[in-house]
Design an enzyme around this catalytic site. Structure first.
Site, PDB file in Angstrom:
ATOM      1  N   ARG A 189       0.807  -1.222   0.000  1.00  0.00           N
ATOM      2  CA  ARG A 189       0.000   0.000   0.000  1.00  0.00           C
ATOM      3  C   ARG A 189       0.839   1.270   0.000  1.00  0.00           C
ATOM      4  O   ARG A 189       1.915   1.328   0.604  1.00  0.00           O
ATOM      5  CB  ARG A 189      -0.928  -0.002   1.222  1.00  0.00           C
ATOM      6  CG  ARG A 189      -1.992  -1.085   1.165  1.00  0.00           C
ATOM      7  CD  ARG A 189      -2.722  -1.250   2.490  1.00  0.00           C
ATOM      8  NE  ARG A 189      -3.791  -2.215   2.377  1.00  0.00           N
ATOM      9  CZ  ARG A 189      -3.604  -3.552   2.479  1.00  0.00           C
ATOM     10  NH1 ARG A 189      -2.398  -4.041   2.712  1.00  0.00           N
ATOM     11  NH2 ARG A 189      -4.637  -4.368   2.355  1.00  0.00           N
TER      12      ARG A 189
ATOM     13  N   HIS B 197      -0.812  -2.561  -4.556  1.00  0.00           N
ATOM     14  CA  HIS B 197      -0.202  -3.419  -5.583  1.00  0.00           C
ATOM     15  C   HIS B 197      -0.164  -2.777  -6.968  1.00  0.00           C
ATOM     16  O   HIS B 197      -0.349  -3.441  -7.992  1.00  0.00           O
ATOM     17  CB  HIS B 197      -0.916  -4.762  -5.645  1.00  0.00           C
ATOM     18  CG  HIS B 197      -0.748  -5.606  -4.421  1.00  0.00           C
ATOM     19  ND1 HIS B 197       0.385  -5.573  -3.643  1.00  0.00           N
ATOM     20  CD2 HIS B 197      -1.581  -6.523  -3.838  1.00  0.00           C
ATOM     21  CE1 HIS B 197       0.260  -6.422  -2.639  1.00  0.00           C
ATOM     22  NE2 HIS B 197      -0.929  -7.003  -2.727  1.00  0.00           N
TER      23      HIS B 197
ATOM     24  N   HIS C 178       3.346 -12.815  -5.577  1.00  0.00           N
ATOM     25  CA  HIS C 178       2.229 -12.914  -4.637  1.00  0.00           C
ATOM     26  C   HIS C 178       1.637 -14.333  -4.628  1.00  0.00           C
ATOM     27  O   HIS C 178       0.419 -14.505  -4.677  1.00  0.00           O
ATOM     28  CB  HIS C 178       1.150 -11.893  -5.010  1.00  0.00           C
ATOM     29  CG  HIS C 178       0.268 -11.477  -3.875  1.00  0.00           C
ATOM     30  ND1 HIS C 178      -0.604 -12.340  -3.236  1.00  0.00           N
ATOM     31  CD2 HIS C 178       0.112 -10.276  -3.262  1.00  0.00           C
ATOM     32  CE1 HIS C 178      -1.262 -11.692  -2.290  1.00  0.00           C
ATOM     33  NE2 HIS C 178      -0.843 -10.431  -2.276  1.00  0.00           N
TER      34      HIS C 178
ATOM     35  N   ASP D 235      -1.671  -9.832   8.278  1.00  0.00           N
ATOM     36  CA  ASP D 235      -1.439  -9.052   7.063  1.00  0.00           C
ATOM     37  C   ASP D 235      -0.480  -7.935   7.445  1.00  0.00           C
ATOM     38  O   ASP D 235      -0.852  -6.760   7.493  1.00  0.00           O
ATOM     39  CB  ASP D 235      -2.754  -8.512   6.488  1.00  0.00           C
ATOM     40  CG  ASP D 235      -2.591  -7.966   5.075  1.00  0.00           C
ATOM     41  OD1 ASP D 235      -1.477  -8.078   4.507  1.00  0.00           O
ATOM     42  OD2 ASP D 235      -3.566  -7.425   4.530  1.00  0.00           O
TER      43      ASP D 235
ATOM     44  N   GLU E 198       5.446 -12.295   1.064  1.00  0.00           N
ATOM     45  CA  GLU E 198       5.718 -11.384  -0.044  1.00  0.00           C
ATOM     46  C   GLU E 198       6.958 -10.542   0.285  1.00  0.00           C
ATOM     47  O   GLU E 198       6.849  -9.512   0.948  1.00  0.00           O
ATOM     48  CB  GLU E 198       4.528 -10.458  -0.275  1.00  0.00           C
ATOM     49  CG  GLU E 198       3.191 -11.175  -0.431  1.00  0.00           C
ATOM     50  CD  GLU E 198       2.019 -10.241  -0.199  1.00  0.00           C
ATOM     51  OE1 GLU E 198       2.022  -9.123  -0.764  1.00  0.00           O
ATOM     52  OE2 GLU E 198       1.108 -10.613   0.572  1.00  0.00           O
TER      53      GLU E 198
END
Length: 378
Positions: free
Chosen positions: A113, A138, A212, A277, A342
């Site tokens: 982000r 992304h 990803h 996350d 990631e």
């Protein structure tokens, strides 16, 4: 295209003749075959889309030049059973319109982000595409994961792969500069899937590229709560509204975020009370060091994956928002059916001067290497 490499084992046999020790040498040769096959499967926006199959006799990797997507990775369990270990769609054309979760995609120009979908470079503010509330995620609405890359098959000693090139034009999704990116994706004879991103620009810009893939080492036969995870990071970058980092660096010791030693993922999910996350700090500053950043194990199958990267961070995501998603092989994916690791620059780095910089200037080169090493523990 077939490429074969010979592994040579030398066996020394000690014998005795007339009281004098003699050494006999027997040479045993075993062939390890590396192969790559490609076929055109469709066209998208007037460009040819290919499916590639890479094999080394143990592992199979399928990928496509649409979005630089890894569509399948098949690895053996401790009994030798070969199963796919990444969430996938049934066929390559399905990714054209159905890949909302970015399954297996190369993401950019900026992975993760950027707060407020804007940033400033040398006094000039750039407004980029909002596609995650007020933020950019992304790379915007049509990032690198939905672009057709120009592909070329290659082979070298110990590896076969596909080289892909994509040029993001000045102003695409609001980002400045013509950014040309080359992505090498290769399978090696020692069970490694190696990715290398290199980018150059003609105008100062920001860049942050990653893969990803959603991993499930149990062959995607349920959730990943029974996986064991270790992340070699002692801190995270906590977030506020919109999952934008606050600018802090917070130690993980004694919290549910602590994976410095191997932990059962289900136990940590329960302790957190929600899905992961979060960006883990694997380095405090940018460097070219290829560092082991994580190990994932599935005790029942014996499958093990180690992850290496040159980036300063890695986002752990436990597929929290994947719900009733129609995947490959007739399976319906649910929350926590996979985990993403990631490797990337820290989220919102363009707006956080204290974070390792994600800026790229003309005459410089952005380089990010990722390695997934697969194995089995019996």
């Amino acid at each position: 295209m077939n490429l074969k490499f010979k592994l040579v084992f030398i066996l020394f046999i000690i014998s005795s003749s007339a009281g004098i020790a003699q050494t006999k040498m027997t040479v045993i040769q075993e062939e390890v075959s590396l192969t790559i096959k490609g076929e055109k499967v469709d066209t998208w926006e007037g460009q040819d889309v290919f499916r590639y199959l890479l094999e080394n006799g143990t592992i199979q990797v399928e990928l496509t030049n649409f979005g630089g997507i890894i569509t399948r990775i098949l690895t053996p369990d401790k009994e030798g059973k070969l199963e796919n270990i990444v969430l996938a769609l049934e066929d390559v054309p399905d990714y054209f319109t159905k890949n909302g979760p970015y399954l297996g995609a190369a993401v950019g120009r900026y992975a993760n982000r950027i707060g407020g979908a804007s940033f400033t470079l040398d006094g000039e503010t750039f407004q980029i595409t909002k596609n995650n509330g007020e933020n950019s995620l992304h790379g915007g609405a049509k990032g690198f994961g939905v672009k057709v890359w120009k592909p070329e098959i290659y082979k070298k000693q110990g590896a076969v792969g596909v080289k892909m090139v994509y040029t993001s034009v000045d102003g695409e999704e609001g980002f400045p500069g013509n950014l040309t990116t080359t992505l090498w994706m290769e399978l090696t004879s020692n069970n490694e899937l190696r990715l290398l991103f290199e980018s150059t620009t003609d105008k100062k810009t920001v860049v942050n590229l990653t893969n990803h893939s959603y991993f499930n080492l149990n062959g995607i036969n349920g959730d990943v709560r029974d996986h064991e995870l270790q992340i070699f990071a002692d801190a995270i970058t906590p977030t506020g509204p919109g999952q934008i980092p606050t600018g802090e660096i917070k130690p993980v010791a004694g919290t549910p975020f602590d994976f410095q030693t191997p932990k059962n993922l289900g136990t940590q999910l329960d302790a957190l009370g929600e899905g992961f996350d979060h960006n883990y700090v694997t380095k405090r500053e940018n460097s070219s060091e290829l560092k082991k950043i994580a190990i994932v194990k599935h005790p029942e199958s014996g499958r093990v994956m180690s992850v290496y990267s040159t980036a300063p961070g890695v986002q752990l995501y436990t597929a929290n928002h994947v719900r009733n998603f129609a995947g490959a092989d007739g399976k319906t994916y649910q929350p926590h059916w996979a985990l993403c690791l990631e490797p990337e620059s820290w989220p919102d780095s363009p707006n956080k001067p204290s974070f390792p910089s994600a800026n790229l200037a003309p005459g410089k080169k952005y380089v990010h290497e990722i390695v997934y090493r697969f194995g089995v523990e019996k």
